[in-house]
Design an enzyme around this catalytic site. Structure first.
Site, PDB file in Angstrom:
ATOM      1  N   ASN A 101      66.852 136.383  85.086  1.00  0.00           N
ATOM      2  CA  ASN A 101      65.430 136.506  85.416  1.00  0.00           C
ATOM      3  C   ASN A 101      65.247 136.457  86.917  1.00  0.00           C
ATOM      4  OD1 ASN A 101      64.412 136.724  82.866  1.00  0.00           O
ATOM      5  ND2 ASN A 101      63.739 134.587  82.697  1.00  0.00           N
TER       6      ASN A 101
ATOM      7  N   ARG B 269      66.454 138.470  77.540  1.00  0.00           N
ATOM      8  CA  ARG B 269      67.846 138.299  77.972  1.00  0.00           C
ATOM      9  C   ARG B 269      68.832 138.265  76.799  1.00  0.00           C
ATOM     10  NH1 ARG B 269      67.209 133.350  81.785  1.00  0.00           N
ATOM     11  NH2 ARG B 269      65.655 132.949  80.178  1.00  0.00           N
TER      12      ARG B 269
END
Ligand code: ZN
Ligand code: ZN
Ligand code: FE
Length: 756
Positions: A36, A18
């Site tokens: 996620n 990320r």
């Protein structure tokens, strides 16, 4: 301004994915967010279409090396999506966010390596420093979801500083499950065996200092690493290196080395760009590099390469403040399983050393160092383990198909499991003739099924009736009431290459040491035409009698005798003397009696025979010794060859002229280098000639080559040279080893092709 939704699956969690997406988004002026999800990662990107396209391309091309993007998709959204001012990492939601894929162990990143040498950093000199981008993963994960409490770090409670890092999105240690520091994490211990029982004699810095001085004094120290113990000693001290070889019961087998840096390696080997990238990358395998001089000959006698790796844990970095080069070999005896458990190591390695540098974090999954070599820019995985496992391989044909358990083969154990398009291969499990390795196999199989939530519905196995892996597969099928399919060993090798490239029709060249053939003989020099589900054994090396079974594989002089006796009997006595080989007459008697029913077409055994004929190696003290020593003599630019005959009627290749040619060259006192080069080129030409014939017959122009013989880089390079410019296209294994550890993937693919 457009809005796009990008979905990514694979290993994209727990690997710093990320933050990477956020950085990339900022570079391209993208707004939106990344989060996620249970399947992987979802990105909402807001920007002009052109920027979004570039952004996606960048993500796919530059993703963190330890991540694996299996699939990606993008769709543009309707205009009524709300506008974003920034690009953010969406905070984690509690449930259902962790995908079932887990990352491999990751070598220490540059930032962590910097912190441990920075006196002002709180991680200074701390050997278990890690972050989201690096550190142990697979080796410490006990169960899913991948959370600290489900790893062997669970018993260490994070201190306030560590916890702050762990919970701050912008921090490099955000959600780094193994995060630790000297205040709260694992600690070093030095253990000595006194009166057969282990005693902790030092901790922390003192344990470390003790190790340094013992290594400097020429002692062997067992050092606990990421996936198991290493046996470590000074590489320049010939006495201790020799002693280690004897104590490990493998006096001739090359040892792996760990070097401080690339410059150190370059004192012994030339390192090209691909090799350098592999050495310095996040996987940090052992890379086999061609020797430039003889300085380290005592570490790897008579073979072409030295195996080097660079430090990959903070402990290694700290060690290499004091050394530039150390022998770093797997902590096991002979071919037994790698030691990962402390008590077991103290017991089983006791004959080798009484000194252990250990720590109080358990290695849950043992995993050895991976080994990689290069033929030109082609990567060849020799041993697939740390850093590579458990990365999935994408097999599109698996979608909508039952889950498969493929049991692999015995010489180099490794099984595979599938679920939809995901194939996950186990780490290298060793030679399954050893009980410690079969135990390892069973434990891993249990673990992989539970951690990846797989429940096989189909069992695939080798057709060898006496393999451990075959019997285990049969039991597995019986116990779970599942259908089982048997696939011939050498065809499975070819299917493994087809799987990697999603091919349906190929010309297959399958060369290895041994495998059970459809006719009950031992195959290994095989040419196939594979047309979808049909396979034809187009040609094979002509059979020779396989006398003394297993021993013939260990003693190349026996194969030399067998080949000579078959093709050039009148010369036998002048080449193979009774004085040197007292058992010679016994074998000849067996040959005379024609009592041998088992025959072999093995290319590996043919290499063995030639290695012995020209006096390079008569006894293998480790697997592959003779062919490796033969390869070391060969010049890949050589272009002379011995003649051979393809007998189309009998589908075989007659090699009498090769044997006679070699004997002739021996008698004319041609050098070993000359004969070895000529022999290698002969095989390369044989591959080319036969593939051309198979193409004429079938119209297929894709050539898939697999089997342990294709770990021979000289041969691979020669084959590439011979095929260059032809209409035939070569395919090799790059995601699994060409040796038997790659076979599970082929077993899976043979099922998927047939079950359409
Ligand atoms: Zn790091
Ligand atoms: Zn801490
Ligand atoms: Fe094989």
């Amino acid at each position: 301004m457009q809005h796009a939704e990008i979905l990514l699956t694979g290993i994209v969690q727990g690997v710093g994915f990320r933050p990477f997406v956020k950085r990339t988004a900022l570079e391209h002026g993208i707004k939106g967010y990344v989060e996620n999800r249970e399947f992987g990662v979802k990105i909402i990107a807001q920007a002009p279409k052109k920027s979004i396209d570039k952004f996606l391309k960048d993500i796919l091309n530059n993703a963190p090396a330890v991540s694996t993007i299996l699939t990606h998709s993008m769709k543009y959204l309707e205009d009524d999506v709300s506008d974003f001012e920034t690009f953010e990492i969406a905070p984690s939601k509690k449930k259902g966010e962790i995908s079932a894929l887990i990352p491999p162990d990751i070598a220490t990143c540059e930032k962590c390596a910097q912190e441990i040498i920075d006196k002002n950093d709180r991680h200074f000199s701390y050997p278990f420093t890690n972050c989201t981008n690096c550190g142990p993963r697979f080796s410490i994960i006990q169960s899913i979801p991948y959370d600290r409490k489900n790893t062997t770090m669970g018993k260490f409670i994070m201190c306030d500083d560590c916890n702050r890092e762990y919970t701050t999105i912008a921090d490099r240690r955000y959600h780094a499950q193994p995060n630790a520091c000297p205040k709260c994490g694992p600690e070093l211990r030095f253990i000595e065996i006194a009166d057969e029982s282990p005693v902790v004699t030092a901790r922390r810095e003192k344990a470390f200092d003790k190790t340094i001085s013992l290594l400097q004094m020429g002692e062997i120290v067992a050092i606990k690493g990421i996936g198991g113990y290493h046996l470590v000693c000074n590489a320049m001290n010939k006495d201790v290196v020799e002693k280690l070889g004897i104590l490990k019961y493998r006096p001739q087998k090359p040892f792996a080395l760990m070097a401080k840096d690339i410059e150190t390696i370059e004192e012994y080997c030339a390192v090209n760009k691909d090799e350098k990238n592999m050495l310095e990358g996040q996987q940090k395998p052992i890379v086999l590099l061609t020797k430039e001089n003889e300085i380290l000959e005592h570490v790897a006698q008579g073979v072409k390469d030295l195996g080097f790796m660079l430090p990959y844990t903070p402990l290694h970095y700290l060690l290499f403040k004091h050394f530039s080069l150390l022998v770093f070999t797997s902590g096991n005896i002979s071919e037994e399983a790698l030691e990962n458990n402390d008590d077991s190591a103290y017991q089983n390695l006791a004959n080798i050393t009484q000194y252990y540098l250990s720590y109080n974090r358990e290695i849950y999954n043992r995993i050895d160092d991976s080994i990689v070599t290069f033929a030109g820019d082609q990567k060849i995985l020799i041993r697939k383990a740390r850093g590579f496992v458990p990365k999935p391989i994408n097999i599109a044909r698996g979608i909508g198909k039952p889950q498969i358990f493929a049991s692999g083969a015995d010489m180099k154990g490794s099984f595979g499991l599938t679920k939809e398009n995901i194939f996950i291969g186990s780490q290298y499990l060793g030679d399954l003739a050893f009980a410690s390795n079969t135990k390892f196999y069973k434990e891993s199989l249990e673990y992989f099924q539970s951690i990846f939530e797989m429940k096989p519905q189909i069992v695939m196995t080798d057709s060898h009736p006496n393999y451990f892996s075959t019997r285990l597969a049969q039991e597995f099928a019986e116990n779970n009431e599942l259908p089982i399919h048997f696939i011939q060993h050498h065809k499975a090798h070819i299917y493994s290459v087809m799987a990697e490239n999603d091919l349906e029709n190929v010309l297959g060249v399958s060369f290895d040491g041994t495998g059970y053939g459809d006719d009950g003989n031992i195959w290994g020099g095989e040419f196939f035409i594979i047309n979808n589900t049909e396979s034809e054994r187009f040609a094979h090396l002509n059979y020779v009698p396989m006398i003394s079974g297993e021993r013939a594989a260990k003693e190349p002089w026996r194969m030399a005798l067998i080949y000579l006796y078959k093709y050039y009997p009148e010369i036998v006595d002048s080449i193979i003397t009774e004085k040197k080989f007292p058992q010679k007459d016994m074998i000849i008697l067996q040959l005379l009696n024609d009592s041998v029913r088992l025959q072999t077409s093995s290319m590996g055994r043919f290499f063995d025979a030639v290695a012995s004929l020209i006096d390079v190696c008569h006894f293998n003290s480790y697997e592959g010794e003779a062919p490796m020593k033969l390869e070391a003599l060969a010049d890949e630019n050589f272009s002379e060859y011995y003649h051979f005959v393809f007998d189309k009627q009998r589908s075989l290749i007659e090699v009498d002229l090769i044997i006679k040619g070699i004997v002739n060259d021996i008698q004319e006192q041609k050098s070993k280098k000359y004969i070895s080069s000529k022999f290698h080129f002969t095989i390369a030409k044989m591959v080319f000639d036969l593939c051309k014939k198979m193409k004429n017959e079938s119209g297929i122009d894709a050539v898939a080559l697999s089997g342990g013989v294709f770990q021979n880089v000289v041969l691979v390079n020669m084959i590439k040279r011979v095929f260059a410019g032809s209409e035939l296209k070569l395919f090799w294994n790059t995601k699994v080893p060409p040796n038997d550890a790659g076979i599970a993937l082929g077993q899976v693919y043979s099922y998927l092709l047939k079950s359409r």
